[in-house]
Design a protein around this motif. Structure first.
Motif, PDB file in Angstrom:
ATOM      1  N   HIS A 101       0.809  -1.222   0.000  1.00  0.00           N
ATOM      2  CA  HIS A 101       0.000   0.000   0.000  1.00  0.00           C
ATOM      3  C   HIS A 101       0.843   1.274   0.000  1.00  0.00           C
ATOM      4  O   HIS A 101       0.573   2.205   0.751  1.00  0.00           O
ATOM      5  CB  HIS A 101      -0.951  -0.006   1.209  1.00  0.00           C
ATOM      6  N   SER A 155       1.910   4.764  -1.077  1.00  0.00           N
ATOM      7  CA  SER A 155       1.490   5.967  -1.791  1.00  0.00           C
ATOM      8  C   SER A 155       2.550   7.038  -1.577  1.00  0.00           C
ATOM      9  O   SER A 155       3.256   7.027  -0.564  1.00  0.00           O
ATOM     10  CB  SER A 155       0.144   6.478  -1.277  1.00  0.00           C
ATOM     11  N   LYS A 156       2.679   7.923  -2.574  1.00  0.00           N
ATOM     12  CA  LYS A 156       3.655   9.003  -2.449  1.00  0.00           C
ATOM     13  C   LYS A 156       3.128  10.262  -3.112  1.00  0.00           C
ATOM     14  O   LYS A 156       2.671  10.221  -4.259  1.00  0.00           O
ATOM     15  CB  LYS A 156       4.969   8.586  -3.136  1.00  0.00           C
ATOM     16  N   ARG A 157       3.139  11.333  -2.367  1.00  0.00           N
ATOM     17  CA  ARG A 157       2.790  12.643  -2.896  1.00  0.00           C
ATOM     18  C   ARG A 157       4.015  13.532  -2.939  1.00  0.00           C
ATOM     19  O   ARG A 157       4.813  13.519  -2.012  1.00  0.00           O
ATOM     20  CB  ARG A 157       1.819  13.361  -1.933  1.00  0.00           C
ATOM     21  N   LEU A 210       0.072  13.327  -6.838  1.00  0.00           N
ATOM     22  CA  LEU A 210       0.104  11.938  -6.360  1.00  0.00           C
ATOM     23  C   LEU A 210       0.929  11.117  -7.357  1.00  0.00           C
ATOM     24  O   LEU A 210       0.518  10.912  -8.498  1.00  0.00           O
ATOM     25  CB  LEU A 210      -1.321  11.391  -6.269  1.00  0.00           C
ATOM     26  N   LEU A 235       2.463   7.945  -6.603  1.00  0.00           N
ATOM     27  CA  LEU A 235       2.171   6.516  -6.458  1.00  0.00           C
ATOM     28  C   LEU A 235       0.892   6.401  -5.642  1.00  0.00           C
ATOM     29  O   LEU A 235       0.736   7.074  -4.625  1.00  0.00           O
ATOM     30  CB  LEU A 235       3.315   5.799  -5.734  1.00  0.00           C
ATOM     31  N   ASP A 236      -0.003   5.526  -6.103  1.00  0.00           N
ATOM     32  CA  ASP A 236      -1.340   5.458  -5.522  1.00  0.00           C
ATOM     33  C   ASP A 236      -1.624   4.019  -5.062  1.00  0.00           C
ATOM     34  O   ASP A 236      -2.032   3.180  -5.852  1.00  0.00           O
ATOM     35  CB  ASP A 236      -2.345   5.910  -6.591  1.00  0.00           C
ATOM     36  N   ASP A 237      -1.350   3.741  -3.794  1.00  0.00           N
ATOM     37  CA  ASP A 237      -1.688   2.454  -3.195  1.00  0.00           C
ATOM     38  C   ASP A 237      -1.085   1.274  -3.970  1.00  0.00           C
ATOM     39  O   ASP A 237      -1.806   0.378  -4.415  1.00  0.00           O
ATOM     40  CB  ASP A 237      -3.220   2.325  -3.113  1.00  0.00           C
ATOM     41  N   THR A 242       4.623   8.458   1.456  1.00  0.00           N
ATOM     42  CA  THR A 242       3.640   9.215   2.229  1.00  0.00           C
ATOM     43  C   THR A 242       2.861   8.251   3.127  1.00  0.00           C
ATOM     44  O   THR A 242       2.546   8.555   4.268  1.00  0.00           O
ATOM     45  CB  THR A 242       2.694   9.971   1.271  1.00  0.00           C
ATOM     46  N   HIS A 270       0.062   5.753 -12.043  1.00  0.00           N
ATOM     47  CA  HIS A 270       0.486   5.677 -10.636  1.00  0.00           C
ATOM     48  C   HIS A 270      -0.059   4.479  -9.852  1.00  0.00           C
ATOM     49  O   HIS A 270       0.141   4.392  -8.647  1.00  0.00           O
ATOM     50  CB  HIS A 270       0.166   6.992  -9.903  1.00  0.00           C
ATOM     51  N   LYS A 271      -0.747   3.562 -10.554  1.00  0.00           N
ATOM     52  CA  LYS A 271      -1.262   2.352  -9.907  1.00  0.00           C
ATOM     53  C   LYS A 271      -0.712   1.093 -10.587  1.00  0.00           C
ATOM     54  O   LYS A 271      -0.364   1.136 -11.764  1.00  0.00           O
ATOM     55  CB  LYS A 271      -2.792   2.281 -10.067  1.00  0.00           C
TER      56      LYS A 271
END
Lengths: 290, 290
Positions: free
Chosen positions: B8, B10-12, B17, B19-21, B56, B205-206
């Motif tokens: 999981h 994620s990175k902002r 955003l 990377l998303d989960d 994040t 990003h997923k």
């Protein structure tokens, strides 16, 4: 537009000879490939042509004029190079403005459309971009500068397949809208084989081929079959490489086939592509698996 | 060896955003491809896995242990990244020594042989090298570090065809001599399709695919023929893209074919490759030429 001639260029860095008596001519409004292995001297040559570094000997001329420190001539050439010469907080937009100041007539409209298609924003800073994104920013700049000779060193460095394809299409569009000379120096040779009309191949610091792509491909024949028959058929022809698999031999020729020779039933003729031609021409025999 | 799990993540960066989960698992002693378009977030992810930047949210675990600031776990992972972190006068040999100090057991002997085959000298300074040569120096370092997980971001950046081929061979040799996990993140997908056993594909990003290469290729069918018959045959199946040429339509599927359906005579079935699969999966429909 006048032709650009590279005349007997040699370059030494200390004891190392990086370019050895390199001569060829670039005609107006034509797309060229400048091909060479890693370390062959391509980047050095492109930097010499655009007067960023100086040759040990030889000249570069636009028409009859030596380009050395000739601002008029240099204003007709643009190099998209490896080096990032911009200060830290330079935006993509600012690089366009600088090109517009230096060359005039920068095509802002097309540049804006292309940036959008590639997914970049002209406010992004060049130094914050990833390798692939930085290449995109440089490509869009190069495609829209007003110059007669556009030299692109490693034009698709770090680009994904979809972006490479988009670049090839945009290059052709740009060329059709305004024919001028492009010199591409890529490592993905097969992908540019369709785009490029003429190639100059550098190996071991010398020019080893300077020819129309179609002419080279016409000469690039494969001859396969029982080793003895292949050897007989190819005797006296220019064989760049060969492979043996059991008793079956494939020879890679760069030569006209001899219409006088009878082709035995067990021997098959075919063609091979520009990428392999390049590999066989430049590998120094290491691909000959005999 | 224990497995490496990405959980999981994620990175902002500011409002963006990146990377998303993102979740997937890397097994010991296996060769992976981490594929994504320019800007998909691959480099960020590789930097997070190796603790160079922080997510994040989410965790990276080696077995049951969180790798965050865990020197034991981090000592089992090596990232060959884009950034050049060495001071100006660092020789290639010095980078080997630094890796040997950090990871132990650096394989100097194989590294020396590989440098020679790639035409480099270990006394050359990293910052004097061309793009392609710098990639070679990084590859030789990465192939000879003693770590269980070797992550290679853009492993063939700027390499010519012969050197790319040499790298693929050396990677396999190194893997066979000492099986460990490699994660390759290249843009020349078709060239690594033979090497890579499993791919993780990131888009927008997923994670959009996490599967064995062979399984994906088994599902990658083309169906061509008169448009009406192709549409009937592919109804209800997962069609990634299609092309029309006159009345002939080709559909690119990612699905099992239905054994129950009768295939009309005018319809031809075929397969397509990993590069095209990647393009169709990640282009957001722009390749659908309907």
């Amino acid at each position: 537009m006048e032709q650009l001639s590279i005349n007997h260029i040699s370059k030494r860095f200390g004891r190392q000879l990086v370019l050895d008596d390199v001569s060829f001519t670039l005609a107006p409004a034509k797309i060229y490939g400048l091909l060479g292995r890693n370390g062959a001297g391509k980047s050095t040559l492109l930097n010499i042509i655009t007067n960023r570094i100086f040759p040990t000997s030889g000249t570069v001329k636009l028409g009859d004029l030596d380009t050395n420190n000739n601002d008029d001539a240099l204003g007709k050439m643009f190099l998209m190079g490896e080096a990032n010469l911009y200060p830290k907080r330079t935006s993509i937009r600012r690089t366009f403005d600088l090109a517009n100041e230096a060359y005039g007539q920068f095509n802002y409209q097309t540049a804006a459309r292309q940036l959008q298609e590639f997914g970049l924003d002209d406010q992004q800073h060049v130094n914050d971009l990833s390798t692939g994104q930085r290449t995109i920013a440089k490509l869009v700049l190069a495609l829209n500068v007003d110059a007669d000779y556009i030299l692109m060193d490693e034009p698709v460095l770090g680009l994904d397949a979809t972006h490479r394809d988009l670049f090839y299409k945009e290059l052709l569009k740009s060329y059709q809208a305004k024919p001028r000379t492009f010199v591409l120096s890529p490592h993905l040779i097969e992908e540019v084989a369709q785009l490029v009309e003429h190639v100059v191949i550098i190996d071991q610091h010398k020019v080893i081929a300077d020819d129309q792509v179609q002419h080279l491909l016409d000469l690039a024949h494969t001859v396969s079959g029982p080793a003895k028959l292949v050897d007989e058929y190819t005797a006296g022809l220019r064989v760049l490489a060969s492979e043996n698999l059991g008793n079956i031999k494939t020879a890679y020729l760069l030569d006209d086939l001899d219409d006088q020779r009878v082709i035995p039933d067990q021997v098959k003729l075919g063609h091979y592509d520009l990428q392999h031609l390049f590999i066989y021409l430049t590998s120094g025999g290491e691909h000959n698996n005999d």
